[in-house]
Each structure stands twice: as C-alpha cells, then as structure tokens.
Design a protein around this motif. Structure first.
Motif, PDB file in Angstrom:
ATOM      1  N   ILE A  16       0.792  17.900  -9.618  1.00  0.00           N
ATOM      2  CA  ILE A  16       1.405  16.959  -8.686  1.00  0.00           C
ATOM      3  C   ILE A  16       1.134  17.378  -7.244  1.00  0.00           C
ATOM      4  N   ALA A  17       1.067  18.683  -7.009  1.00  0.00           N
ATOM      5  CA  ALA A  17       0.747  19.131  -5.647  1.00  0.00           C
ATOM      6  C   ALA A  17      -0.603  18.568  -5.242  1.00  0.00           C
ATOM      7  N   LEU A  18      -1.539  18.639  -6.159  1.00  0.00           N
ATOM      8  CA  LEU A  18      -2.896  18.166  -5.874  1.00  0.00           C
ATOM      9  C   LEU A  18      -2.922  16.645  -5.697  1.00  0.00           C
ATOM     10  N   GLY A  19      -2.382  15.944  -6.705  1.00  0.00           N
ATOM     11  CA  GLY A  19      -2.450  14.484  -6.690  1.00  0.00           C
ATOM     12  C   GLY A  19      -1.621  13.894  -5.570  1.00  0.00           C
ATOM     13  N   TYR A  20      -0.397  14.392  -5.422  1.00  0.00           N
ATOM     14  CA  TYR A  20       0.496  13.858  -4.395  1.00  0.00           C
ATOM     15  C   TYR A  20      -0.025  14.219  -3.010  1.00  0.00           C
ATOM     16  N   GLY A  21      -0.497  15.448  -2.866  1.00  0.00           N
ATOM     17  CA  GLY A  21      -1.055  15.866  -1.572  1.00  0.00           C
ATOM     18  C   GLY A  21      -2.186  14.948  -1.148  1.00  0.00           C
ATOM     19  N   PHE A  22      -3.070  14.664  -2.082  1.00  0.00           N
ATOM     20  CA  PHE A  22      -4.199  13.782  -1.798  1.00  0.00           C
ATOM     21  C   PHE A  22      -3.696  12.387  -1.417  1.00  0.00           C
ATOM     22  N   ALA A  23      -2.709  11.892  -2.188  1.00  0.00           N
ATOM     23  CA  ALA A  23      -2.175  10.553  -1.929  1.00  0.00           C
ATOM     24  C   ALA A  23      -1.525  10.480  -0.546  1.00  0.00           C
ATOM     25  N   VAL A  24      -0.832  11.558  -0.146  1.00  0.00           N
ATOM     26  CA  VAL A  24      -0.153  11.557   1.153  1.00  0.00           C
ATOM     27  C   VAL A  24      -1.165  11.471   2.292  1.00  0.00           C
ATOM     28  N   VAL A  25      -2.177  12.323   2.226  1.00  0.00           N
ATOM     29  CA  VAL A  25      -3.185  12.324   3.295  1.00  0.00           C
ATOM     30  C   VAL A  25      -3.853  10.956   3.378  1.00  0.00           C
ATOM     31  N   LEU A  26      -4.314  10.489   2.214  1.00  0.00           N
ATOM     32  CA  LEU A  26      -5.016   9.214   2.189  1.00  0.00           C
ATOM     33  C   LEU A  26      -4.094   8.065   2.606  1.00  0.00           C
ATOM     34  N   GLY A  27      -2.858   8.101   2.090  1.00  0.00           N
ATOM     35  CA  GLY A  27      -1.913   7.019   2.354  1.00  0.00           C
ATOM     36  C   GLY A  27      -1.525   6.934   3.825  1.00  0.00           C
ATOM     37  N   VAL A  28      -1.295   8.086   4.440  1.00  0.00           N
ATOM     38  CA  VAL A  28      -0.910   8.084   5.856  1.00  0.00           C
ATOM     39  C   VAL A  28      -2.067   7.558   6.713  1.00  0.00           C
ATOM     40  N   VAL A  29      -3.270   8.049   6.423  1.00  0.00           N
ATOM     41  CA  VAL A  29      -4.432   7.586   7.191  1.00  0.00           C
ATOM     42  C   VAL A  29      -4.612   6.077   7.010  1.00  0.00           C
ATOM     43  N   LEU A  30      -4.557   5.652   5.752  1.00  0.00           N
ATOM     44  CA  LEU A  30      -4.736   4.231   5.445  1.00  0.00           C
ATOM     45  C   LEU A  30      -3.654   3.389   6.129  1.00  0.00           C
ATOM     46  N   GLY A  31      -2.419   3.881   6.071  1.00  0.00           N
ATOM     47  CA  GLY A  31      -1.305   3.164   6.687  1.00  0.00           C
ATOM     48  C   GLY A  31      -1.513   2.979   8.182  1.00  0.00           C
ATOM     49  N   PHE A  32      -1.946   4.042   8.845  1.00  0.00           N
ATOM     50  CA  PHE A  32      -2.185   3.946  10.292  1.00  0.00           C
ATOM     51  C   PHE A  32      -3.332   2.997  10.592  1.00  0.00           C
ATOM     52  N   LEU A  33      -4.383   3.068   9.767  1.00  0.00           N
ATOM     53  CA  LEU A  33      -5.537   2.179  10.007  1.00  0.00           C
ATOM     54  C   LEU A  33      -5.118   0.723   9.846  1.00  0.00           C
ATOM     55  N   ILE A  34      -4.353   0.440   8.797  1.00  0.00           N
ATOM     56  CA  ILE A  34      -3.925  -0.940   8.566  1.00  0.00           C
ATOM     57  C   ILE A  34      -3.053  -1.430   9.709  1.00  0.00           C
ATOM     58  N   ALA A  35      -2.161  -0.529  10.180  1.00  0.00           N
ATOM     59  CA  ALA A  35      -1.271  -0.926  11.276  1.00  0.00           C
ATOM     60  C   ALA A  35      -2.040  -1.123  12.572  1.00  0.00           C
ATOM     61  N   ALA A  36      -3.173  -0.419  12.699  1.00  0.00           N
ATOM     62  CA  ALA A  36      -3.904  -0.471  13.962  1.00  0.00           C
ATOM     63  C   ALA A  36      -4.791  -1.705  14.056  1.00  0.00           C
ATOM     64  N   SER A  37      -5.106  -2.314  12.916  1.00  0.00           N
ATOM     65  CA  SER A  37      -6.093  -3.393  12.966  1.00  0.00           C
ATOM     66  C   SER A  37      -5.571  -4.642  12.261  1.00  0.00           C
ATOM     67  N   ASP A  38      -5.588  -5.739  12.978  1.00  0.00           N
ATOM     68  CA  ASP A  38      -5.137  -6.998  12.388  1.00  0.00           C
ATOM     69  C   ASP A  38      -6.027  -7.408  11.229  1.00  0.00           C
TER      70      ASP A  38
END
Lengths: 253, 279
Positions: free
Chosen positions: A62-84
């Motif tokens: 879970i450390a591996l999978g969740y860690g990966f999901a957090v990094v990817l999810g945060v980046v993706l979330g910011f990108l989505i919020a930044a671009s219409d």
C-alpha cells in the motif's frame, strides 16, 4: 476519558452478546466461532508470524501503490484545475471513472498483468488515484481568488504562485482527499490480494476460507480493521487537525 | 474657504513627471446583461509621495481602478504609465492592500510580512530582519509568531500594512482597508498610517467610500461618479497635519464633498432597487 470508557463498555457489551449467541449453539462453531476462538486465532497468527508477514507485505504494497497514487493524483488535480480544457475533458472522465467500484479493475488488471504484484498495485492505484485527483482539484478551485491576486501582487510568478500560494492554500481540502484516497487504497488492496498467493492480509482471508477456518477469517478481518483505523487516527486525524488549527478553520464536529 | 481646499483638474502637477499617469482609461466588463462600463475615460496623475484618496459610491469602479494601477488588470482602452514607462503586466513595486487583506492563514505573522521579500529572493536572515523592522513600525513585534486567525481586525490591518511596506513599494494601493473596523480602531490606524506615510513618504492611493476618512488622510481627494465611473471632482486638501477627524475645518471640507457624493450615492441606490425589482 469519558468517551474512551463508553467505547470500552460498548465493545465489552458486543463481546458479551457474541458470547451469548455462541452459547445458544444456533450455528456450528466452525461457522460461528466464539470470541475466545477468534482471540486464539489472533494469538496463533501473530505468534507463528504469518500475520506479521501479512501485515508487512500489505503495508509495503500500500505504501507503494498509495504513494504513487498520491503523487500522480495531486499533479493531475492541479493540472485539471489549472486548465479549462483539461477540466472539460480529463476532469469529466475522472468523475465518471470515480463511480466505478475499484474491484471492477480487477479482471482488467489480471488480463493485463496476470496474477502478479503489478496487478494488485494497479488496482490499488486505480482505487485511490481518482479521489485524490478530484479532491485536489476541488481544493485548488476553492482557493479564494484573493490569495492568488495577493500572491501575484507581492511578486509570485508561475511556479511560485503554485508552490507558495495555491498548494498551501488548498492543503485543507487536499488532506481530505488523501484521507479518502487512503481508505479506498486499503479496500482495493485487500480485494486485490485475494486473487492469488500474494501472502498479504487479503490472501490470509482466503486461506481462512479454504481451510474452513472462520476464526482465522474473523481474526484477519479484525487486523485489517485495526490497521486501517490506526493509520487513519495516527496519521490523518493528526495532520488534518493540525492544518485546521493552523488555518483557523473550525474543528470538525 | 479657499485657504483649506482648492478645486482643480485631476491631472495637476504638470511640472514634475508623475509617479502614475492614467491616460483616458476605460474598462468594460462583459456581463450576462451585456457590457458594463466600470470606468469611463479616466485621466489622472498621482505625484511622487502624494497621498491620494479616491471616493465614490459602491459600484463606481474604485477597486477596478486600483487593480489597473497594480497591473493586475488591463484597461480596455487608454494607457497607464508609471515613472514615464507604460505599465504592462503586474507591477511588482505597486503593492495592494486588499479590502479583505488576503493575508495567508498558513503563515505566521512574520512569514506573511516576509512573503514579498521571499518572492524577490531575499535571503532568510535579511528578510527576517526586515520583517521584524516593519512589525516594529506597526507595533506588532510581540505577535510575529502568531497565526492570522489569532489576531483582531485592527491587528490584521497592520500586518497587511507591514507586509506591503516590507517590499519597499513605490506605490501603496489601499482598497477600503479600514471599512470593516470599529471607529476607535480606525482612528488609531489613521494616525499610524499618517505617521508611517510622513516617515516613509510613499505614494499612496487610498480608496474609500467615507468622505471624512478621505479628507482626514488625503493630500488630494478625487470623487468618482456611479456607473460608469468618471471623475466628478478633484480637490486638494490643504489642512495641516497631523489631522484630526473632529477638526471643524475638516468637517467643512468633507461636507462640501459629501454633497457631491450624495448625488452619486442616490443614483447608485436607485440602480440597486431597480436591479432588485427586475431581478
């Protein structure tokens, strides 16, 4: 203290009801074990180290999978919020994928990766990624425009606006996403681990089933529950309340 | 009367190069009900070291005008010049104090004051020292480790002032900063602001809807009209400093301005009621 006493009493009461039900002998003991039998299974599991191995392996996954999901999810979330554009396209897709229970990814994962570690990790990532992404995006969108303007006015530019204004300002929301993501990751992991001899906690559940050993099944369930709670209480509650205090937000009731 | 104030054109001070020069500035906004002219053909000079107050009813485009001066927004037509150069994009030395302040809750008081310096790449020891200096200036030295939500309204205002001053701005833009404060706190902050302005000689553009506040603080007061925002009057306040709100001379100047402003306020009120009826 009063709360703890109440909780203790409640659980003692549950155990008592359980014990009484057991003594009525409504069901055979191998289907409905007594609290002591489950206690023994717990003791047994930890003393012969199978539970410890299971916990270690599951936590590592879970450390591996969740860690990966957090990094990817945060980046993706910011990108989505930044671009219409991304919001209209990827954002919509993320929302509809979120309505898929994570177990739905299992057949796909098995076909792609076989009965392997990667299949489990894939399910964990897919289970938690989306809620991290969505909450990050919501968090960024909720950052008052004023903070952005103040930041820019004081000289923040480009990545600086993100690092010094948007990111810290969205943290209260982000932590909610991380917490939710953790819960989803934990569930997905246990279901993923049931698919083969993965040695994790999910696998131990299946072993219990194969041996017709209900005591072990319940014992493992208790371990899974306790671990999930422990991480939630020790890590997320603490971080969340620290952030809420610092930001001056009302404490959650 | 003419000894304490003088009516004049808004673009005065032709001798020196103005700190800020607005040339026929117009700003339109697209709204669901069609285009809205927030500002219409504003021409205005702000001299170096001047304390200029902008007065107008709500909805006259005061905040829009400040945003334009900060370079956070661009005029639809017209130009804004600073120090003889055309303003294009955010001006880092035009620091804004927003009505809701925009202090960062995740930073301590001192870290908030340091923020602008940090963005400019000033090293930590130096920016801490400068932040402490400005916190002393606004009498908040004991609160440098507090978080924003732990402060009172007046203290927050002073943090915002220190945060703006710490960057050593060329122009300080203040958007109704004291509107939400009680009278005593506001009184004290007027004194502090006047003192700090006398010490630092910053150019200040101060927006308010309170005529007495404008006359209390400003070298010059510019009255804007309601929708579209145009310059209605500009006058120089020649009262000696430090000034006091209770000064009868001040009241006299304010009364004359208030008559002008009242026409605009009643127009804005009418407009609001009409909005309500139609909406």
């Amino acid at each position: 203290m009063k709360k703890a006493a109440r909780q203790l009493l409640f659980y003692l009461f549950l155990l008592l009801v359980w014990q009484l039900l057991f003594q009525r002998k409504l069901w055979p003991p191998y289907l409905f074990p007594s609290p002591t039998m489950v206690g023994e299974a717990l003791w047994q599991g930890f003393s012969d180290r199978t539970f410890l191995v299971g916990v270690t392996i599951s936590m590592r996954r879970i450390a591996l999978g969740y860690g990966f999901a957090v990094v990817l999810g945060v980046v993706l979330g910011f990108l989505i919020a930044a671009s219409d554009f991304l919001e209209a396209t990827v954002g919509g897709l993320v929302l509809s994928l979120q309505s898929l229970p994570s177990i739905c990814w299992l057949p796909l994962a098995i076909l792609w990766f076989g009965l392997s570690e990667r299949a489990i990790l894939f399910v964990v990532v897919m289970g938690s990624l989306l809620s991290v992404t969505i909450n990050t995006e919501v968090g960024v969108r909720h950052v008052p425009k004023l903070y952005r303007m103040a930041g820019r006015n004081l000289g923040a530019r480009g990545f600086g606006v993100f690092a010094h204004v948007l990111f810290p300002a969205s943290l209260p929301h982000l932590v909610v996403g991380l917490k939710q993501g953790w819960a989803f990751a934990w569930r997905s992991l246990i279901s993923g681990e049931m698919i083969f001899v993965s040695l994790g906690l999910g696998h131990l559940l299946m072993v219990g089933r194969d041996l017709n050993d209900m005591s072990q099944v319940i014992a493992v369930m208790i371990v899974i529950m306790a671990l999930g709670q422990l991480v939630d209480q020790l890590i997320f509650r603490g971080v969340e309340s620290r952030i809420r205090n610092r930001w001056g937000l009302a404490r959650e009731v | 009367m003419s000894t304490i104030w003088a009516r004049e054109r808004a673009e005065s001070h032709p001798k020196e190069q103005p700190k800020l020069h607005l040339k026929h500035v117009t700003r339109l906004f697209q709204t669901p009900n069609g285009p809205l002219t927030a500002l219409d053909d504003i021409s205005l000079n702000v001299a170096e070291g001047e304390f200029l107050c902008l007065v107008g009813p709500s909805g006259c485009g005061k905040s829009t005008l400040l945003n334009l001066m900060a370079g956070l927004d661009r005029p639809t037509e017209g130009e804004i010049w600073k120090d003889g150069e055309r303003l294009d994009g955010p001006a880092t030395d035009h620091i804004m104090i927003f009505q809701e302040l925009g202090l960062f809750p995740w930073l301590t008081v001192r870290e908030n004051v340091e923020f602008g310096l940090r963005m400019r790449g000033v090293a930590k020891p130096e920016r801490q020292a400068r932040a402490r200096e400005y916190l002393r200036l606004v009498h908040l030295s004991h609160f440098e480790r507090s978080y924003i939500h732990q402060l009172s309204g007046g203290m927050k205002q002073r943090v915002a002032l220190a945060r703006a001053l710490a960057t050593d701005p060329a122009v300080l833009l203040m958007d109704e900063p004291f509107a939400a404060l009680d009278a005593q706190t506001r009184d004290r902050l007027h004194e502090e602001l006047e003192r700090i302005w006398t010490e630092t000689r910053k150019t200040i553009v101060f927006v308010t809807h309170n005529v007495r506040e404008a006359v209390r603080l400003g070298d010059r007061v510019v009255v804007l009209t309601f929708r579209p925002g145009r310059i209605k009057t500009a006058l120089t306040v020649k009262l000696p400093r430090p000034r006091h709100l209770e000064d009868p001379h001040l009241a006299l100047v304010a009364r004359d301005l208030l008559v002008q402003l009242k026409e605009e306020i009643s127009r804005s009120a009418k407009e609001e009621y009409r909005d309500e009826e139609s909406g």
